[in-house]
Design an enzyme around this catalytic site. Structure first.
Site, short mmCIF file in Angstrom:
data_model
loop_
_atom_site.label_atom_id
_atom_site.label_comp_id
_atom_site.label_asym_id
_atom_site.label_seq_id
_atom_site.Cartn_x
_atom_site.Cartn_y
_atom_site.Cartn_z
N ASP A 306 0.85 -1.18 0.00
CA ASP A 306 0.00 0.00 0.00
C ASP A 306 0.89 1.24 0.00
OD1 ASP A 306 -2.38 1.52 0.24
OD2 ASP A 306 -2.02 1.73 2.38
N LYS A 307 0.37 2.36 -0.48
CA LYS A 307 1.17 3.59 -0.51
C LYS A 307 1.03 4.37 0.79
CE LYS A 307 -0.30 7.34 -2.51
NZ LYS A 307 -0.17 8.36 -1.42
#
Length: 782
Positions: A306-307
Site C-alpha cells: 500500500d502507498k
C-alpha cells in the site's frame, strides 16, 4: 457475499420528517440490523479439528492397534505424542475472528437520526435504509450514506486508501467507517450491515483463506511416505504369510511398520521452528501474529505494498512553495498560517502551521480575526493588522477559488499546473486590502515517502522479491511516489483489474478499492506467486488476510494488525527484510528436519523388510519403535535452532526432489544398518533378542551420522551445529547406550559392541558427506 451485491431499494422520504417509527421497524425486520454477523468458531470444534488430519489418523490407528494387543504403556506414549502435536497447533489459529472484532470496533456505536419529525440518538445497529442522519465533527459514519444537506471534510483513508481527506457536498456518497474531520451535514442512509462497503470488506476478511505452503508440504510428505511405505508393508505381510508366521506375530510386525511410517513430530517441528523464528523477529521489531507467516516469508516473491502509511508517512507535508513577485517562501507560509486554524483537526492547516513554525518570516501582520474554512467557497481567511495599522485580508484555499479573488499570472498558472500534474494538492494564498487582494504564492502539499522505503525496495529486489504498489490514490500521485521509492514500471490503466494479471505486467495499481486489492492478491496467487501484502488501513484487511504473508506497518489500524500475519512494531519498513531473511533461515531448518524425517521413515520400513528376510522374524518390536520415535523424531527437533545461512532467493517446497534425495541418502543408511545387522547375526552369532537391540543401536547411530551430513548443504565442517543440536545428539546416544547396555526394555548388549557400532557410524557419516554434495546439487536441494 459478492462484492457487487445490489443494495435494497428504498422509498423516498422527505428529509424534514425522516422515517416514521413503524416504517423503521418494518425495514429493520426486512433488512436486518446494521451490524456485521458474529461468526465465532466454537473452540471445541477447533480443538477436535487438530485430530482430523493424515498424521493424527496414523497415530490414532496405531493407538487402536496397541490397545487391541493390550500394550497400554505404548498406547499411552503414542497418545501423548498425538496430544503434544494438537496442543501446539491449536493456539495458532482463529485470527479471522479477531479481525472481524476489530472491524466492528471501527463502526459508530450510536447515530443521530431523524424519526417522527424529531432528532434523537439511537444505537447504530438500529439504522435502516432511508433513515435521515446527521454527520457532525469527530463522528464516525455509521452506515453508507448520501449527503443531502451541508458540507463536511471526510477522512475515508481506512476504507478507500485515499491519503487526503475529501470535501463532501450534497449528492456525494460516503461509507460506514469514514471519519468527519470538519463541518456538519445531513445524509440519507443507502445501505446498512453487510450491504455496506464496510460490511463487504468484513465479509472478504471472513472468507479470505489461502492454504499455507507449510500445510501443503506436510500433506505431500505424509502422502509420499504413506504411498511408499504402504507398498513395503504389503510386501512385508505377504512375505510373513509365506513364512507361515503366526497371526500373533504378524500383527505386531504390521504395527511396528505403521509406527515406522509416521513422521510423528513433523507438524510439531514446523510449529516449533516458526516459533523460534518469531522469537528472533520479536527482538527486531516484528511481531508475527500467525506462525505460518514466518514460513511464508521465505517463499514470497511478490510484495504488494500500500502507498499511504506504508511507503509514505500518512501525514501531509508542505512539499513546494512558489512565491509570486514581491513575496518570498517564508512570507507566503507565514500568511497561509494566519489563515489556518490552530489546534484543529484539519490536516491541511496542521501541515501549513507546522512548516511555518520552522521558517520565521519578518514583519508579518498580527492576526485580529480568523474565519474557518468554508466548504462553499473552499477557502479560509483571516483579518490582520500590519505594522502601519492598516487592515490586511489574507485568503488561503483551493487554487481555482483563490484566483477568482486575485488574478493569477501566467507563471503562477504554469506552476500550479506543473504541481497538480505531479499529484500534489495545490493551494493558493492571497493577501492585501479587503477589496484588492493579490496572489502571494502557491503551496503544494503531499504525503512524502518514508526515508527508508527506497532502500527497502532495493534490498528486496536483491533478495528476489518484486515490489508493486497498490493504492486507492489517483494514478498521478501514485506514479510519483513509486518513482521516488524505486518502484519502476507501468501504471495499470483505470478500471477493473484483469483476472490474469501478473506482477511483471504493472508496477503500480492505483484507484484500487478493498475488493480490488483482495482480487489482485488472488490473481497473483493464481499465476503461481507467493504474495506478501503490506498495508495499514481497514481497506487493506481482506488483502492482508488473503496474502500468504500479510504485513501491517507500525501505524496500522487494529483492523489491519489483526488481519495481518506480521505486524511491524517499530517505525520504518526494515522489519520486512528481517522477516524475509528470518523466514528463509526457518525454511532451511525445516527443510533439514523434513529431509532427515523422510530418510528415517524410508530406512526404518525397509530395514524391517530386510530384517525379516535375514532372521525370519520381526527385527523391531512396537516398544523399540516407540523408543526410536522419542529419541529420534523428537530430539531431532533441536534442528529448529541450528546455525544455517538464509537462502539467497525465494524458497519453494519441491517435495518430489526432496523425496528422491531422501531415498538416495536412505539407501546409504540402510546399507550401514543392514551391514551391522549381518555382522551381528553371521559374525557375532547373536540371538534374535540381542539382534533387535543391535538393530535399534544401528538405526539410532546411523541416523545421527546422516543428520550431521544433511544439515549442511556443503561439507559438514562448513558450519558449526547449534549447541542444542549437539546436546540433543549426546542425549540421544547416551539414552540408547544406557538402555542397550543395561538391558532396559530390550536385551542387553556388551559395551564393546555398542562402541564398535558408534565408531562405524562416525566413519559412515564421513562417507555419506562425500556422496551428499553431488546428490543435492543434481536435485536442487539448497
Amino acid at each position: 457475499m459478492p462484492a457487487t451485491a445490489p443494495r435494497p431499494p428504498i422509498q423516498d422520504v422527505p428529509p424534514s420528517a425522516g422515517l416514521a417509527s413503524d416504517e423503521a421497524r418494518r425495514r429493520l425486520e426486512k433488512f436486518g440490523p446494521n451490524t456485521i454477523p458474529d461468526t465465532a468458531v466454537d473452540p471445541l470444534r477447533r480443538a477436535l479439528a487438530k485430530f482430523w488430519a493424515p498424521v493424527p489418523w496414523m497415530l490414532e490407528a496405531a493407538i487402536v492397534l496397541e490397545l487391541a494387543l493390550g500394550k497400554y504403556v505404548e498406547a499411552s506414549i503414542i497418545a501423548g505424542l498425538l496430544g503434544f502435536n494438537a496442543v501446539l497447533g491449536f493456539f495458532q489459529e482463529g485470527r479471522a475472528q479477531a479481525t472481524l472484532a476489530a472491524l466492528k470496533s471501527r463502526l459508530a456505536l450510536s447515530a443521530s437520526v431523524r424519526r417522527d419529525n424529531a432528532w434523537s440518538i439511537i444505537p447504530a445497529a438500529e439504522l435502516v435504509p432511508g433513515d435521515i442522519v446527521k454527520l457532525s465533527l469527530g463522528a464516525v459514519v455509521a452506515a453508507d450514506v448520501r449527503l443531502i444537506e451541508g458540507e463536511v471534510l471526510l477522512d475515508q483513508s481506512t476504507i478507500t486508501g485515499e491519503s487526503i481527506p475529501i470535501e463532501a457536498a450534497p449528492g456525494l456518497e460516503t461509507y460506514a467507517g469514514a471519519l468527519v474531520r470538519r463541518g456538519e451535514a445531513v445524509a440519507e442512509v443507502t445501505a446498512t450491515g453487510v450491504r455496506t462497503k464496510f460490511g463487504r470488506t468484513a465479509e472478504l476478511v471472513r472468507t479470505a483463506h489461502v492454504v499455507s505452503s507449510q500445510q501443503k508440504a506436510v500433506l505431500r510428505v505424509v502422502r509420499n511416505l504413506a504411498m511408499f511405505n504402504s507398498v513395503i508393508i504389503l510386501l512385508l505381510v505377504t512375505y510373513a504369510c509365506a513364512l507361515k508366521m503366526p497371526f500373533g506375530e504378524i500383527v505386531p510386525l504390521v504395527l511396528t511398520a505403521v509406527l515406522a511410517s509416521i513422521p510423528v513430530a513433523l507438524p510439531a517441528t514446523f510449529t516449533l521452528a516458526a516459533a523460534v523464528g518469531a522469537q528472533a523477529l520479536a527482538h527486531r521489531g516484528v511481531l508475527p501474529t500467525r506462525l505460518s507467516a514466518v514460513d511464508e516469508a521465505a517463499s514470497i516473491d511478490v510484495l504488494c505494498s500500500d502507498k499511504t502509511g506504508t511507503l509514505t508517512r500518512n501525514e501531509l507535508k508542505v512539499t513546494a512553495i512558489r512565491p509570486a513577485a514581491g513575496f518570498d517562501e517564508a512570507r507566503v507560509l507565514g500568511l497561509a498560517a494566519l489563515a489556518s486554524s490552530d489546534g484543529g483537526q484539519d490536516p491541511v492547516d496542521g501541515a501549513i502551521r507546522s512548516a511555518a513554525s520552522q521558517t520565521a518570516a519578518s514583519d508579518l501582520p498580527k492576526l485580529s480575526k480568523f474565519v474557518p474554512f468554508d466548504p462553499g467557497t473552499k477557502m479560509s481567511e483571516a483579518t490582520a493588522v500590519d505594522s502601519s495599522g492598516a487592515d490586511v485580508r489574507v485568503v488561503k484555499g483551493a487554487f481555482a477559488a483563490v484566483t477568482k479573488l486575485a488574478a493569477p499570472t501566467p507563471d503562477s498558472l504554469a506552476a500550479a499546473s506543473e504541481l497538480e500534474a505531479q499529484g500534489f494538492r495545490v493551494l493558493g494564498v492571497a493577501a492585501g486590502p479587503a477589496e484588492a487582494v493579490k496572489l502571494a504564492g502557491i503551496i503544494a502539499l503531499s504525503d512524502p515517502p518514508r526515508t527508508d522505503s527506497a532502500a527497502l525496495i532495493s534490498e528486496l529486489r536483491g533478495l528476489g522479491v518484486r515490489t508493486v504498489m497498490v493504492t486507492g490514490d489517483a494514478p498521478a500521485t501514485a506514479a510519483i511516489v513509486a518513482r521516488a521509492v524505486g518502484v519502476d514500471g507501468a501504471v495499470c490503466p483505470p478500471g477493473p483489474i484483469p483476472g490474469d494479471v501478473r506482477p511483471e505486467d504493472f508496477a503500480v495499481f492505483a484507484g484500487v478499492l478493498p475488493e480490488g486489492k483482495y482480487n489482485l492478491v488472488k490473481a497473483f496467487q493464481k499465476s503461481g506467486h507467493t504474495v506478501g501484502m503490506c498495508g495499514d488501513g481497514a481497506n487493506d484487511a481482506p488483502a492482508l488476510r488473503q496474502a500468504q504473508m500479510g504485513i501491517a506497518v507500525s501505524t496500522a489500524t487494529d483492523v489491519a494488525k489483526s488481519a495481518a500475519g506480521i505486524v511491524l512494531t517499530e517505525p520504518g519498513l526494515g522489519g520486512i527484510v528481517a522477516s524475509v531473511k528470518e523466514g528463509r533461515v526457518t525454511f532451511q531448518r525445516i527443510l533439514t528436519y523434513t529431509l532427515n524425517s523422510v530418510i528415517k521413515k524410508i530406512v526404518q520400513v525397509l530395514f524391517l523388510a530386510v530384517g525379516l528376510i535375514l532372521t525370519g522374524q520381526a527385527i523391531l518390536t512396537p516398544m523399540l519403535m516407540v523408543i526410536l520415535m522419542i529419541t529420534g523424531d523428537f530430539l531431532a527437533m533441536s534442528l529448529t535452532t541450528d546455525n544455517v545461512r538464509p537462502s539467497p532467493a525465494p524458497n519453494v517446497w519441491r517435495i518430489g526432489p526432496l523425496t528422491m534425495a531422501g531415498v538416495a541418502m536412505g539407501v546409504g543408511e540402510l546399507a550401514f544398518c543392514v551391514a551391522v545387522l549381518a555382522a551381528g547375526k553371521f559374525w557375532m552369532e547373536l540371538r534374535i533378542e540381542a539382534l533387535r537391540t543391535l538393530a535399534l543401536v544401528a538405526l539410532v547411530f546411523g541416523s545421527e551420522a546422516t543428520l550431521y551430513a544433511v544439515r549442511e548443504r556443503r561439507r559438514l565442517w562448513s558450519s558449526l551445529p547449534s549447541i542444542w543440536v549437539i546436546v540433543s545428539s549426546v542425549c540421544d546416544v547416551l539414552i540408547v547406550v544406557a538402555l542397550a547396555a543395561r538391558g532396559i526394555a530390550m536385551a542387553a548388549l556388551p559395551l564393546p559392541v555398542i562402541a564398535w557400532v558408534l565408531a562405524a557410524a562416525v566413519a559412515f557419516g564421513v562417507l555419506v558427506d562425500l556422496v551428499k554434495a553431488p546428490v543435492f546439487e543434481r536435485l536442487g536441494i539448497s
